[in-house]
Scaffold this motif. Structure first.
Motif, PDB file in Angstrom:
ATOM      1  N   SER A 164      72.785  49.379  47.614  1.00 20.02           N
ATOM      2  CA  SER A 164      72.099  50.533  48.182  1.00 20.02           C
ATOM      3  C   SER A 164      72.671  51.848  47.672  1.00 20.02           C
ATOM      4  O   SER A 164      72.009  52.896  47.730  1.00 20.02           O
ATOM      5  CB  SER A 164      72.176  50.502  49.718  1.00 20.02           C
ATOM      6  N   GLN A 167      71.596  54.162  43.732  1.00 23.16           N
ATOM      7  CA  GLN A 167      70.457  55.041  43.487  1.00 23.16           C
ATOM      8  C   GLN A 167      70.898  56.502  43.446  1.00 23.16           C
ATOM      9  O   GLN A 167      71.715  56.938  44.255  1.00 23.16           O
ATOM     10  CB  GLN A 167      69.400  54.851  44.585  1.00 23.16           C
ATOM     11  N   ARG A 169      68.234  58.870  42.219  1.00 23.36           N
ATOM     12  CA  ARG A 169      66.969  59.583  42.076  1.00 23.36           C
ATOM     13  C   ARG A 169      66.077  59.229  43.258  1.00 23.36           C
ATOM     14  O   ARG A 169      65.848  58.049  43.534  1.00 23.36           O
ATOM     15  CB  ARG A 169      66.293  59.212  40.758  1.00 23.36           C
ATOM     16  N   GLU A 172      60.568  59.511  44.271  1.00 29.96           N
ATOM     17  CA  GLU A 172      59.559  58.573  44.760  1.00 29.96           C
ATOM     18  C   GLU A 172      59.703  58.354  46.261  1.00 29.96           C
ATOM     19  O   GLU A 172      58.713  58.338  46.995  1.00 29.96           O
ATOM     20  CB  GLU A 172      59.682  57.233  44.032  1.00 29.96           C
ATOM     21  N   GLN A 173      60.929  58.177  46.701  1.00 30.14           N
ATOM     22  CA  GLN A 173      61.181  57.954  48.119  1.00 30.14           C
ATOM     23  C   GLN A 173      60.748  59.165  48.940  1.00 30.14           C
ATOM     24  O   GLN A 173      60.141  59.016  50.011  1.00 30.14           O
ATOM     25  CB  GLN A 173      62.671  57.670  48.324  1.00 30.14           C
ATOM     26  N   HIS A 199      56.117  52.250  52.038  1.00 33.31           N
ATOM     27  CA  HIS A 199      57.430  52.828  51.739  1.00 33.31           C
ATOM     28  C   HIS A 199      58.494  51.738  51.714  1.00 33.31           C
ATOM     29  O   HIS A 199      59.288  51.652  50.766  1.00 33.31           O
ATOM     30  CB  HIS A 199      57.770  53.895  52.775  1.00 33.31           C
ATOM     31  N   ASN A 202      58.143  49.430  48.759  1.00 39.24           N
ATOM     32  CA  ASN A 202      58.652  50.069  47.535  1.00 39.24           C
ATOM     33  C   ASN A 202      60.181  50.119  47.517  1.00 39.24           C
ATOM     34  O   ASN A 202      60.801  49.966  46.450  1.00 39.24           O
ATOM     35  CB  ASN A 202      58.075  51.478  47.409  1.00 39.24           C
ATOM     36  N   VAL A 203      60.776  50.350  48.679  1.00 41.61           N
ATOM     37  CA  VAL A 203      62.236  50.335  48.771  1.00 41.61           C
ATOM     38  C   VAL A 203      62.765  48.974  48.339  1.00 41.61           C
ATOM     39  O   VAL A 203      63.726  48.878  47.563  1.00 41.61           O
ATOM     40  CB  VAL A 203      62.700  50.657  50.209  1.00 41.61           C
ATOM     41  N   GLN A 205      61.353  46.791  46.358  1.00 37.32           N
ATOM     42  CA  GLN A 205      61.167  46.618  44.918  1.00 37.32           C
ATOM     43  C   GLN A 205      62.183  47.422  44.115  1.00 37.32           C
ATOM     44  O   GLN A 205      62.666  46.962  43.078  1.00 37.32           O
ATOM     45  CB  GLN A 205      59.739  47.011  44.519  1.00 37.32           C
ATOM     46  N   ARG A 206      62.531  48.599  44.599  1.00 36.51           N
ATOM     47  CA  ARG A 206      63.542  49.395  43.899  1.00 36.51           C
ATOM     48  C   ARG A 206      64.905  48.734  43.971  1.00 36.51           C
ATOM     49  O   ARG A 206      65.660  48.734  42.992  1.00 36.51           O
ATOM     50  CB  ARG A 206      63.580  50.821  44.465  1.00 36.51           C
ATOM     51  N   ALA A 209      64.797  45.835  41.524  1.00 32.26           N
ATOM     52  CA  ALA A 209      64.765  46.308  40.134  1.00 32.26           C
ATOM     53  C   ALA A 209      66.154  46.765  39.691  1.00 32.26           C
ATOM     54  O   ALA A 209      66.588  46.475  38.568  1.00 32.26           O
ATOM     55  CB  ALA A 209      63.760  47.443  39.986  1.00 32.26           C
ATOM     56  N   ARG A 210      66.877  47.476  40.561  1.00 30.69           N
ATOM     57  CA  ARG A 210      68.223  47.921  40.200  1.00 30.69           C
ATOM     58  C   ARG A 210      69.168  46.738  40.059  1.00 30.69           C
ATOM     59  O   ARG A 210      70.029  46.719  39.186  1.00 30.69           O
ATOM     60  CB  ARG A 210      68.752  48.914  41.245  1.00 30.69           C
TER      61      ARG A 210
END
Length: 227
Positions: A164, A167, A169, A172-173, A199, A202-203, A205-206, A209-210
């Protein structure tokens, strides 16, 4: 200063260092070093440690060694799903209560998120505070008295997961937060719930992805990233 106050002070200081990543699950903790760093005696320090153990933040191994309890990706995903359900309903209820106006806390959150929506990089801990203010504002606008404290506990656990903190950037959030606020202001419960649920989707998925960008994080046979 009373011993109880010293214990509270030590508790807050140690927990803050854990939440900001200064003390991670990879570090072995000792009472001696923690006492020296906190500039207090062992007695109030032990009270603080016992409190953190009870909260599940610190674990004591069989040999007496103290460590920060690790928060796994699986736990992080579970927290995200629980919050998706709770906060989706909170957003819908806040929209029902909007009555053509916006709660002051949400108005303040909108102003903050507009700044992040156009930014490139930002410090994680700075955004975390604004992010917490946004989610708390939705719960307050919904009139859910118990939800803010529950969210605080869930967020503190999530904050201890190392993934967590990778990140930096948040455009998007921030845009997703603004979509939720706009739907609440419009008094559209279905749209507000959908925006909040999107939201959290997407969190998730981020996060994944990271994680996949980390060396050695190839998926296992179930398609889940190896930790």
């Amino acid at each position: 200063m009373t011993e109880d106050t010293l214990a509270d002070q030590a508790y807050r200081a140690i927990k803050r260092r854990i939440l900001t990543g200064e003390l991670s699950a990879r570090i072995v903790l000792t009472e001696r070093i923690l006492a020296e760093q906190s500039d207090i005696s062992r007695t109030p320090l032990r009270a603080a440690i016992q409190r953190l153990e009870k909260e599940g933040v610190i674990a004591r191994l069989s040999n007496g060694t103290l460590t920060v309890r690790e928060v796994t990706l699986e736990q992080l995903m579970e927290i995200s799903e629980v919050r998706r359900i709770l906060e989706g309903e909170a957003a819908a209820e806040a929209a029902r209560r909007a009555d053509g106006g916006l709660h002051p806390a949400l108005a303040a959150a909108r102003q903050a998120m507009r700044g992040y929506a156009g930014a490139q990089d930002a410090a994680f801990d700075a955004f975390w505070e604004e992010d917490e203010a946004f989610h708390r504002a939705v719960a307050v606008a919904a009139g859910f008295a118990l939800l803010p404290e529950l969210l605080r506990e869930l967020r503190e656990t999530a904050r201890r997961c190392t993934i967590s903190r990778t990140q930096d950037r948040f455009a998007e959030q921030a845009a997703e937060h603004l979509a939720v606020i706009d739907a609440i202001e419009a008094g559209d419960p279905a749209r507000a719930r959908t925006a909040m649920e999107a939201h959290f989707d997407n969190v998730r998925q981020r996060f994944l992805a990271r994680l996949m960008r980390r060396p050695g994080a190839a998926p296992d046979e179930r398609g889940q990233p190896n930790m």
